[in-house]
Design an enzyme around this catalytic site. Structure first.
Site, short mmCIF file in Angstrom:
data_model
loop_
_atom_site.label_atom_id
_atom_site.label_comp_id
_atom_site.label_asym_id
_atom_site.label_seq_id
_atom_site.Cartn_x
_atom_site.Cartn_y
_atom_site.Cartn_z
N GLU A 1 130.10 37.18 59.25
CA GLU A 1 130.88 36.27 59.93
C GLU A 1 131.01 36.77 61.60
OE1 GLU A 1 131.16 33.51 57.11
OE2 GLU A 1 132.05 33.41 59.16
N CYS B 1 137.30 33.59 66.49
CA CYS B 1 136.08 33.17 66.77
C CYS B 1 135.84 31.51 66.66
CB CYS B 1 135.26 33.91 65.70
SG CYS B 1 136.10 33.32 64.00
N LYS C 1 137.89 48.61 55.48
CA LYS C 1 138.30 49.32 56.74
C LYS C 1 138.60 48.32 57.69
CE LYS C 1 135.86 50.19 60.26
NZ LYS C 1 136.81 49.90 61.44
N GLU D 1 129.55 34.94 74.30
CA GLU D 1 130.95 34.56 73.79
C GLU D 1 131.67 35.67 74.57
OE1 GLU D 1 131.90 36.84 69.97
OE2 GLU D 1 132.84 34.94 69.41
#
Ligand code: TXE
Length: 480
Positions: free
Chosen positions: A248, A282, A173, A384
């Site tokens: 991750e 990232c 997906k 983040e």
């Protein structure tokens, strides 16, 4: 209107309940397509297809399996322009970036793991004179791969390729924010001779089809890349199901710039590490720590480069900075810039949305932004942001640099800029990240372990780490 379909059992199919999400082009802010918002019933269809395909796929000779994966790589390469444009339209990144990085890397992912098919081996352990042990590393069966919107085809294939190479069938997906290239991958796999049902591509939101994939009892492993909060939710959901899980997640990556670095080269590379893909990787650097003797000079050099980096229509060949992926994400990044100001930050350059003319008048464009004067514990240094926003701080010695860098809940990727060999080795040992780049950034050997620690994730991708994740190991001990 571009209406996408799921790719199940080797053919494109509408979502069973005909639910769709709008697909918006970030550069224009306009709806340009519809994406299936699939659900559990679509997952059931895909799992049945995968179940049927599994015996033949697992029995296929490795060389034949590898040939199909190489053919998929060639199919991706042959559609470079079409895929790069699709990626740019969906994500907002410059088409030149998609053409140079995203799509070639998607092909490399398949090439690398096609080769891994024939290289992946396992061990034996002799109990001389008594017994011998050998380890089997067998395909898990049906696995789920869920990927994010920042590097859509690049990260989608980074999971699918090893999963297939290890002999699994896949329910994959992509992000509902950037579904187009994943949709195109279906026909590429079909043309490459991938047997039907081996790879099934489902579209839709995380809460619906994403969650249904994670929950399906016949899907025995989940490989996920995305936000830390989502990773935590998935881990909570999966814990009682005892599925293998690879996470991750996000990062808040430090760059440690020492006075003995190659100044001009380091400015170039730290700037690229900060703002590539509009800061939506990232692995991007977001906390820049600069040794005090060069702090002002390095700061000015970054500011001058940021002033020259003007967001442009990503479809333009000259665009070096495109649009932020969505209105929601643009507002999130802008909210952090406001937060930085309230925390005492000084905006050296940028900080505002950019309104372009013409077709991009309603697009999601943001100036590259550099902030100083924030303490390390400020939220903009701890959370983040995942956009073109970096903070600068000075340090006076190696110990202070290390303390600042490690003062984070994340632990994904650090960069170290110095010509002092002993310092490079010592700090690389001491930095709490899964990846350390010294005098480089995003230099990638696909054999290496890829991933982070703490809030940056669990497990590693890449090379045999990925092949081991997508297999179950079994020890056979034969007494004689
Ligand atoms: O990612 P999500 P989003 C970070 C970045 C960003 C934040 C959220 O800070 O602002 O994550 O981004 C699917 N069960 N990164 O919202 O929600 C979802 O449909 C199963 C860092 O895009 O994590 C999508 O396919 N699946 C990251 C994928 O998970 C679920 C790159 C990622 O979505 C789900 C992108 C659920 N409950 C964002 N909820 C990186 N590490 O590179 C969502 N999904």
């Amino acid at each position: 209107m571009d209406i996408l379909q799921n790719f199940i059992d080797g053919r494109y199919q509408d979502p069973i309940h005909k639910n769709y999400l709008d697909n918006i082009e970030p550069a224009t802010g306009l709806v340009y397509g519809k994406t299936p918002n699939s659900c559990q019933d679509d997952v059931e269809l895909a799992v049945n297809a995968a179940q049927k395909a599994l015996p033949q796929w697992q029995a296929m000779p490795l060389e034949q399996r590898a040939d199909i994966l190489y053919a998929i790589a060639q199919g991706i390469e042959s559609k470079l322009d079409e895929l790069a444009l699709a990626e740019s339209v969906d994500n907002g990144k410059p088409v030149s970036l998609a053409k140079a990085v995203d799509i070639p890397r998607a092909a490399s992912n398949f090439k690398f793991f096609a080769h891994a098919c024939s290289q992946f081996a396992s061990e034996s352990h002799s109990m001389t004179g008594t017994a011998t042990n050998y380890t089997l590393r067998q395909a898990i069966g049906i696995v789920g791969c869920i990927s994010p919107w920042n590097l859509p085809l690049y990260l989608f294939t980074w999971k699918i390729a090893p999963a297939l190479a290890a002999g699994n069938c896949v329910i994959a997906k992509p992000s509902e924010v950037t579904p187009k290239t994943a949709a195109l991958l279906g026909e590429i796999c079909q043309a490459a001779g991938l047997p039907k049902g081996v790879l099934n591509i489902l579209h839709g939101s995380g809460a619906s089809v994403g969650s249904a994939i994670c929950n399906h009892k016949k899907i025995k492993a989940i490989s996920f890349t995305g936000g830390t909060a989502t990773g935590a939710a998935i881990a909570t959901q999966l814990a009682p199901q005892f599925k293998k899980l690879s996470l991750e997640l996000g990062g808040k990556n430090p760059a440690l710039v020492f006075a003995d670095c190659d100044f001009d080269d380091t400015v170039e590379q730290v700037f690229r590490a900060s703002f590539a893909n509009q800061g939506q990787i990232c692995l991007c650097a977001s906390r820049i720590y600069i040794e005090r003797p060069i702090f002002e000079k390095f700061k000015q050099a970054l500011v001058v480069k940021a002033q020259a980096l003007i967001p442009q229509d990503p479809a333009s060949p000259s665009s070096k900075m495109g649009a932020i992926v969505s209105k929601v994400h643009l507002d999130k990044v802008l909210s952090y810039i406001e937060l930085a100001k309230s925390e005492g930050g000084k905006i050296l350059v940028g900080g505002a949305q950019v309104n372009l003319a013409g077709r991009c008048a309603n697009g999601y464009f943001l100036q590259p932004t550099i902030i100083e004067n924030l303490p390390n514990q400020a939220q903009c240094n701890q959370q983040e942001i995942f956009g073109p926003v970096i903070t600068l701080q000075a340090f006076d010695n190696d110990e202070e640099a290390l303390t600042l860098a490690n003062d984070s809940q994340y632990g994904l990727a650090a960069t170290l800029w110095t010509n002092n060999l002993a310092r490079a080795h010592k700090l690389s040992e001491q930095l709490n990240t899964g990846i350390v780049w010294v005098n480089c950034w995003l230099l990638r050997d696909l054999r290496t372990p890829f991933g982070g620690m703490n809030h940056s994730g669990v497990g590693r991708e890449g090379g045999f780490e990925a092949m081991r994740f997508f297999t179950e190991s079994k020890n056979v001990c034969i007494k004689y």
